[in-house]
Motif scaffolding. Structure first.
Motif, short mmCIF file in Angstrom:
data_model
loop_
_atom_site.label_atom_id
_atom_site.label_comp_id
_atom_site.label_asym_id
_atom_site.label_seq_id
_atom_site.Cartn_x
_atom_site.Cartn_y
_atom_site.Cartn_z
N VAL A 100 0.85 -1.19 0.00
CA VAL A 100 0.00 0.00 0.00
C VAL A 100 0.89 1.23 0.00
CG1 VAL A 100 -0.17 0.26 2.52
CG2 VAL A 100 -2.05 1.05 1.07
N GLU A 101 0.38 2.31 -0.59
CA GLU A 101 1.09 3.57 -0.57
C GLU A 101 0.73 4.36 0.68
OE1 GLU A 101 0.35 5.72 -4.17
OE2 GLU A 101 1.87 4.59 -5.30
N VAL A 102 1.75 4.96 1.27
CA VAL A 102 1.56 5.80 2.46
C VAL A 102 2.07 7.19 2.11
CG1 VAL A 102 2.21 6.19 4.85
CG2 VAL A 102 1.83 3.86 4.02
N LYS A 103 1.20 8.18 2.22
CA LYS A 103 1.57 9.55 1.88
C LYS A 103 1.74 10.38 3.14
CE LYS A 103 -0.76 9.59 -2.63
NZ LYS A 103 0.48 9.75 -3.44
N GLN A 104 2.88 11.03 3.23
CA GLN A 104 3.12 11.96 4.34
C GLN A 104 3.22 13.35 3.74
OE1 GLN A 104 6.87 11.68 6.49
NE2 GLN A 104 5.78 11.96 8.41
N TRP A 105 2.24 14.18 4.08
CA TRP A 105 2.20 15.51 3.50
C TRP A 105 3.21 16.42 4.18
CZ3 TRP A 105 -0.37 15.84 -0.89
CH2 TRP A 105 -1.33 14.86 -1.15
N ILE A 106 3.82 17.27 3.39
CA ILE A 106 4.90 18.14 3.88
C ILE A 106 4.31 19.48 4.31
CG2 ILE A 106 7.01 19.36 3.25
CD1 ILE A 106 7.57 17.09 1.25
N ASP A 107 4.57 19.83 5.55
CA ASP A 107 4.20 21.15 6.06
C ASP A 107 5.32 22.11 5.66
OD1 ASP A 107 3.74 23.47 7.49
OD2 ASP A 107 3.03 22.41 9.28
N SER A 108 5.06 22.92 4.66
CA SER A 108 6.13 23.76 4.08
C SER A 108 6.74 24.69 5.11
CB SER A 108 5.59 24.55 2.89
OG SER A 108 4.49 25.36 3.27
N GLU A 109 5.92 25.27 5.97
CA GLU A 109 6.45 26.22 6.94
C GLU A 109 7.29 25.53 7.99
OE1 GLU A 109 3.34 28.49 8.59
OE2 GLU A 109 2.77 29.45 6.71
N ALA A 110 6.81 24.33 8.45
CA ALA A 110 7.50 23.66 9.55
C ALA A 110 8.69 22.87 9.06
CB ALA A 110 6.54 22.73 10.30
N SER A 111 8.69 22.46 7.78
CA SER A 111 9.69 21.52 7.31
C SER A 111 10.74 22.12 6.41
CB SER A 111 8.99 20.38 6.56
OG SER A 111 8.03 19.76 7.38
N THR A 112 10.59 23.39 6.01
CA THR A 112 11.51 23.97 5.03
C THR A 112 12.96 23.87 5.49
OG1 THR A 112 9.85 25.49 4.20
CG2 THR A 112 12.16 26.06 3.82
#
Length: 278
Positions: A100-112
């Motif tokens: 199965v595919e697992v998607k982890q969305w990137i928080d641009s502000e927190a992760s930049t």
């Protein structure tokens, strides 16, 4: 053992990896909860096959596993592929029962700041062919299922894999065959309660007579696995087909039935099976 991520206690009478590493009594106090009254946000341990087989009455409905609504779920799997995009990181996980595919969305502000340096601190150790644990929600888009991950982290203790599969099996049996008697595995009436788990008077799942919802071919395959000499790896489908003089396609169908009922499990590959002992 606490597996981190803020998910340590579940609501079905097992402790979801917190502290003891075993199936200890939870807040239910040994009583059987009503499926329809269990919170949809209860954390459900499962296998990837259960994720893929989850039912959904209509596109806007919650998914169900074992006829119980689930939103929050957790599972382990080996990372087969990692795809990094602008908005998310997609991991393809395989636990031996499915992928199965697992998607982890990137928080641009927190992760930049983390991502500019290469790998996010939270994703350290998440590399191909290593195992990971996922907490998230099952979703569907364009008729394809994926899991939106709240947390994904590497598995550092391989015993966690075994623990999780046992916990997923325990919860599956709880919802499909009812809870164990409060006095212990055999209940107050000695061996009589074994019948509720399909044993028909025999210990655990040892006898094929009490296996629920499986056809005659599945019973023959189960009996072959039970009685044939074998090592810890179990038996390959080619050996089973030859022993039973059964077409290979029929053996595979029978195996799928037994895998669905959690009576057997795959070992070294998808075509080598062993009995799941209780």
């Amino acid at each position: 053992m606490d597996y981190g991520g803020g998910y340590s206690t579940t609501s079905y009478g097992a402790q979801g990896g917190a502290g003891g590493g075993g199936f200890m009594s939870g807040s239910q106090g040994g009583s059987q909860p009503n499926k329809n009254t269990i919170s949809r946000d209860t954390l459900r341990p499962c296998t990837i096959k259960q994720v893929l087989d989850a039912s959904q009455p209509h596109p806007d409905a919650d998914f169900k596993i074992d006829d119980v609504e689930v939103q929050q779920l957790t599972f382990v799997g080996q990372i087969r592929n990692i795809s990094t995009q602008t908005t998310n990181i997609t991991y393809k996980l395989d636990d031996g029962t499915g992928t199965v595919e697992v998607k982890q969305w990137i928080d641009s502000e927190a992760s930049t700041m983390d991502l500019e340096g290469g790998n996010s601190k939270n994703n350290a150790g998440l590399v191909e062919n290593e195992w990971a644990r996922v907490w998230g929600r099952l979703k569907a888009f364009n008729n394809r299922r994926h899991v939106g991950a709240h947390v994904i982290r590497p598995v550092t203790d391989k015993m966690e894999i075994t623990y999780h599969l046992l916990e997923a099996t325990y919860v599956h049996l709880f919802f499909t065959r009812g809870p164990l008697d409060a006095s212990g595995a055999n209940g107050a009436n000695g061996g009589q309660t074994d019948g509720q788990y399909g044993g028909d008077g025999e210990m655990g799942m040892g006898g094929a007579r009490g296996m629920p919802n499986v056809g005659p071919n599945a019973r023959r395959v189960y009996q072959c696995l039970k009685e044939s000499p074998q090592n810890n790896e179990g038996l390959n489908v080619q050996h089973i087909a030859a022993s039973l003089r059964m077409p290979l396609t029929e053996v595979m169908k029978a195996g799928d039935e037994l895998l669905t009922q959690s009576l057997i499990f795959t070992t070294v590959d998808d075509t080598t099976w062993a009995i799941l002992e209780f």
